[in-house]
Design an enzyme around this catalytic site. Structure first.
Site, short mmCIF file in Angstrom:
data_model
loop_
_atom_site.label_atom_id
_atom_site.label_comp_id
_atom_site.label_asym_id
_atom_site.label_seq_id
_atom_site.Cartn_x
_atom_site.Cartn_y
_atom_site.Cartn_z
N ASP A 145 -86.53 66.07 7.11
CA ASP A 145 -86.18 64.79 6.49
C ASP A 145 -87.27 63.75 6.71
O ASP A 145 -88.00 63.79 7.70
CB ASP A 145 -84.84 64.27 7.05
CG ASP A 145 -84.12 63.38 6.04
OD1 ASP A 145 -84.70 63.11 4.97
OD2 ASP A 145 -83.00 62.97 6.34
N TYR A 164 -92.40 50.27 3.16
CA TYR A 164 -92.35 49.81 1.76
C TYR A 164 -91.28 48.73 1.59
O TYR A 164 -91.57 47.62 1.13
CB TYR A 164 -92.05 50.99 0.82
CG TYR A 164 -91.60 50.55 -0.57
CD1 TYR A 164 -92.45 49.85 -1.42
CD2 TYR A 164 -90.30 50.84 -1.03
CE1 TYR A 164 -92.03 49.43 -2.69
CE2 TYR A 164 -89.88 50.43 -2.29
CZ TYR A 164 -90.74 49.72 -3.11
OH TYR A 164 -90.33 49.30 -4.35
N TYR A 205 -85.94 66.65 0.85
CA TYR A 205 -85.85 66.11 2.21
C TYR A 205 -84.47 66.33 2.81
O TYR A 205 -83.44 66.04 2.16
CB TYR A 205 -86.11 64.61 2.21
CG TYR A 205 -87.57 64.21 2.13
CD1 TYR A 205 -88.48 64.71 3.05
CD2 TYR A 205 -88.01 63.31 1.17
CE1 TYR A 205 -89.82 64.33 3.00
CE2 TYR A 205 -89.33 62.92 1.11
CZ TYR A 205 -90.24 63.44 2.03
OH TYR A 205 -91.55 63.06 1.98
N THR A 237 -86.58 45.48 -5.27
CA THR A 237 -85.88 46.75 -5.22
C THR A 237 -84.57 46.67 -4.44
O THR A 237 -84.40 45.78 -3.59
CB THR A 237 -86.82 47.80 -4.56
OG1 THR A 237 -86.05 48.89 -4.07
CG2 THR A 237 -87.55 47.22 -3.35
N ASP A 238 -83.67 47.63 -4.70
CA ASP A 238 -82.43 47.71 -3.91
C ASP A 238 -82.72 48.12 -2.48
O ASP A 238 -81.89 47.94 -1.58
CB ASP A 238 -81.43 48.67 -4.57
CG ASP A 238 -81.97 50.09 -4.80
OD1 ASP A 238 -83.14 50.36 -4.46
OD2 ASP A 238 -81.20 50.93 -5.31
N GLU A 239 -83.90 48.72 -2.25
CA GLU A 239 -84.20 49.26 -0.92
C GLU A 239 -84.27 48.17 0.15
O GLU A 239 -84.15 48.46 1.34
CB GLU A 239 -85.50 50.07 -0.95
CG GLU A 239 -85.42 51.21 -1.95
CD GLU A 239 -86.49 52.26 -1.79
OE1 GLU A 239 -87.03 52.41 -0.69
OE2 GLU A 239 -86.78 52.94 -2.79
N LYS A 269 -91.66 44.71 0.77
CA LYS A 269 -91.06 44.07 -0.42
C LYS A 269 -90.11 42.96 0.00
O LYS A 269 -90.05 41.90 -0.63
CB LYS A 269 -90.29 45.12 -1.25
CG LYS A 269 -91.15 46.12 -2.00
CD LYS A 269 -92.02 45.49 -3.07
CE LYS A 269 -91.24 44.92 -4.23
NZ LYS A 269 -92.14 44.33 -5.25
N GLY A 298 -86.59 57.70 8.87
CA GLY A 298 -85.97 56.46 8.39
C GLY A 298 -85.33 56.58 7.02
O GLY A 298 -85.06 55.57 6.37
N ALA A 300 -89.69 47.01 3.78
CA ALA A 300 -89.91 45.82 4.62
C ALA A 300 -90.96 44.90 3.99
O ALA A 300 -90.82 43.67 3.99
CB ALA A 300 -90.36 46.24 6.02
N ILE A 308 -93.30 50.55 -14.60
CA ILE A 308 -92.37 49.59 -15.20
C ILE A 308 -93.12 48.49 -15.96
O ILE A 308 -92.74 48.10 -17.06
CB ILE A 308 -91.45 48.97 -14.12
CG1 ILE A 308 -90.68 50.06 -13.40
CG2 ILE A 308 -90.49 47.96 -14.73
CD1 ILE A 308 -89.98 49.62 -12.13
N1 LIG Z 1 -90.02 52.39 -9.69
C1 LIG Z 1 -88.83 52.00 -9.26
O1 LIG Z 1 -87.89 52.82 -9.20
C2 LIG Z 1 -88.60 50.58 -8.83
C3 LIG Z 1 -87.28 50.16 -8.58
C4 LIG Z 1 -87.06 48.83 -8.24
C5 LIG Z 1 -88.12 47.95 -8.13
N2 LIG Z 1 -89.38 48.38 -8.35
C6 LIG Z 1 -90.47 47.41 -8.23
O2 LIG Z 1 -91.04 47.23 -9.51
C7 LIG Z 1 -92.43 46.96 -9.40
C8 LIG Z 1 -93.21 47.95 -10.26
O3 LIG Z 1 -92.88 49.27 -9.86
P1 LIG Z 1 -93.54 50.53 -10.56
O4 LIG Z 1 -92.68 51.69 -10.27
O5 LIG Z 1 -93.91 50.21 -11.95
O6 LIG Z 1 -94.86 50.66 -9.69
P2 LIG Z 1 -96.20 51.47 -9.96
O7 LIG Z 1 -96.65 51.95 -8.63
O8 LIG Z 1 -96.01 52.45 -11.05
O9 LIG Z 1 -97.20 50.35 -10.52
C9 LIG Z 1 -97.71 49.32 -9.74
C10 LIG Z 1 -98.88 48.70 -10.49
O10 LIG Z 1 -99.37 47.60 -9.72
C11 LIG Z 1 -100.79 47.66 -9.71
N3 LIG Z 1 -101.25 46.97 -8.49
C12 LIG Z 1 -101.16 47.40 -7.21
N4 LIG Z 1 -101.67 46.47 -6.37
C13 LIG Z 1 -102.08 45.43 -7.14
C14 LIG Z 1 -102.68 44.17 -6.86
N5 LIG Z 1 -102.95 43.79 -5.62
N6 LIG Z 1 -102.97 43.35 -7.90
C15 LIG Z 1 -102.71 43.73 -9.18
N7 LIG Z 1 -102.15 44.91 -9.49
C16 LIG Z 1 -101.83 45.76 -8.49
C17 LIG Z 1 -101.13 49.12 -9.75
O11 LIG Z 1 -102.45 49.35 -10.22
C18 LIG Z 1 -100.05 49.66 -10.69
O12 LIG Z 1 -100.48 49.63 -12.03
C19 LIG Z 1 -92.76 47.06 -7.91
O13 LIG Z 1 -92.78 45.77 -7.37
C20 LIG Z 1 -91.60 47.84 -7.33
O14 LIG Z 1 -91.36 47.47 -5.99
C21 LIG Z 1 -89.65 49.67 -8.71
#
Ligand SMILES: NC(=O)c1ccc[n+]([C@@H]2O[C@H](COP(=O)([O-])OP(=O)(O)OC[C@H]3O[C@@H](n4cnc5c(N)ncnc54)[C@H](O)[C@@H]3O)[C@@H](O)[C@H]2O)c1
Length: 334
Positions: free
Chosen positions: A293, A163, A220, A137-139, A167, A296, A165, A16
């Site tokens: 599954d 995860y 799952y 996240t919605d989770e 977040k 959790g 928890a 993202i």
């Molecule tokens: N993917 C989804 O469906 C989704 C949905 C809702 C919320 N989110 C949230 O959005 C955010 C991004 O999600 P994503 O899917 O792009 O994740 P991702 O796993 O693709 O990317 C995470 C990025 O963070 C970097 N990273 C990890 N630890 C780090 C640290 N300590 N310092 C600096 N960089 C670090 C990683 O190198 C990676 O590039 C997350 O917080 C996630 O909880 C994701």
């Protein structure tokens, strides 16, 4: 530095974060600073086209690293911060929760501590502009029953996995820093994202790659768990709106109302790939392997997103099938 204001995106090489960075670069009034630890989940290819821009600055490092954070803050004085740095894969959080506690709680807290000090030293004009958006996240709400209405931002957190928890804890810290120290943070809670080049461990890429490689899709349990899906661009547009008009101390759900069971998602992808002649003449049943599954495993997530809509008129725009096609093609070898 060529532009007036700076924006810091952490986790900007992730799924993202990289899409958000691409959008920020198109807005011409910002310098963009990307801080990413470049873990296995990052994808350099998704940002390499912007790295050499004169108003883009990349730092490899962690939000847990005080030194690098101070260097960035002193040099660029960012006014907007998007925190997307996180460990994000639920299955990994079951295998190794410690990593999630470290990044999503301890490192996030270190980040907040450093930022609070920075914020308190800004002049009044800068401080009035400064905002920190915690991307969540919605989770964190935990799962809901089929008959329940979509949850709004007043629902208590009730996370099920390490995860979610971790977040949840990060989100609580942002809210606590607002309440206790007047730190101008806010939280967004988004549903499941999909889009091109998502990491291959995630659900939709697993389905696409399995079908492309004639492997069985692992499903799952009974496959009836329900998820709400959003195309990655729609999520990024919402984040850009929130950093500008979201109220500090508040949370905002970002959802589409588009819910599918995991099995229905497999059907959609199967049908789409068959129509695109990407899979041979097999039945969907032959492509699936039901496995034990996940412990959790949440049954259903569903968000009420009227708050962000009322705030700024945001709504999702992408047609699901269009987004799905783009996603599928990103995994097809040219
Ligand atoms: N993917 C989804 O469906 C989704 C949905 C809702 C919320 N989110 C949230 O959005 C955010 C991004 O999600 P994503 O899917 O792009 O994740 P991702 O796993 O693709 O990317 C995470 C990025 O963070 C970097 N990273 C990890 N630890 C780090 C640290 N300590 N310092 C600096 N960089 C670090 C990683 O190198 C990676 O590039 C997350 O917080 C996630 O909880 C994701």
């Amino acid at each position: 530095m060529s532009k007036k204001y700076s924006v810091l995106v952490t986790g900007g090489a992730g799924f993202i974060g990289s899409a958000l960075c691409q959008k920020i670069v198109k807005k011409s009034n910002f310098n963009l600073i990307i801080l990413d630890k470049l873990t296995y989940a990052s994808n350099w290819n998704k940002i390499k086209n912007i790295i050499n821009n004169e108003d883009v600055f990349f730092y490899k490092g962690s939000i847990g690293n005080q030194k690098i954070l101070n260097e960035i803050l002193i040099k660029f004085k960012p006014i907007y911060i998007f925190n997307l740095a996180a460990e994000t894969h639920v299955d990994n959080s079951i295998l190794n929760p410690s990593k999630f506690i470290k990044t999503n709680i301890l490192d996030t807290h270190n980040f907040l501590r450093v930022l609070l000090k920075y914020y308190k030293n800004l002049n009044k004009k800068e401080a009035n502009k400064f905002k920190f958006l915690q991307i969540s996240t919605d989770e964190v709400y935990g799962d809901i029953e089929l008959i329940e209405k979509p949850v709004n931002e007043l629902k208590s957190y009730n996370p099920s996995s390490p995860y979610s928890a971790s977040k949840a804890a990060g989100d609580h810290l942002v809210k606590a820093y607002f309440r206790t120290f007047d730190f101008p943070g806010l939280v967004s809670n988004c549903c499941n994202n999909f889009g091109p080049f998502q990491h291959h461990e995630k659900f939709i890429p697993v389905i696409i790659k399995s079908l492309l490689e004639n492997k069985k899709i692992p499903v799952y349990g009974n496959g009836l768990q329900i998820r709400e899906w959003i195309y990655i661009d729609d999520h990024c547009n919402a984040l850009l709106k929130l950093i500008e008009s979201g109220k500090i101390g508040e949370s905002y759900n970002i959802g589409t109302g588009f819910e599918l069971t995991n099995f229905q998602m497999i059907e959609r992808i199967f049908n789409c790939m068959r129509d695109l002649s990407l899979i041979k003449n097999v039945s969907i049943k032959e492509c699936i392997n039901f496995i034990e599954d996940r412990p959790g495993h949440d049954k259903r997530y569903s968000l009420n997103s009227s708050k962000i809509n009322k705030l700024c008129g945001w709504k999702p725009l992408k047609d699901f099938n269009e987004g799905l096609k783009e996603t599928i093609y990103s995994f097809v070898k040219k």
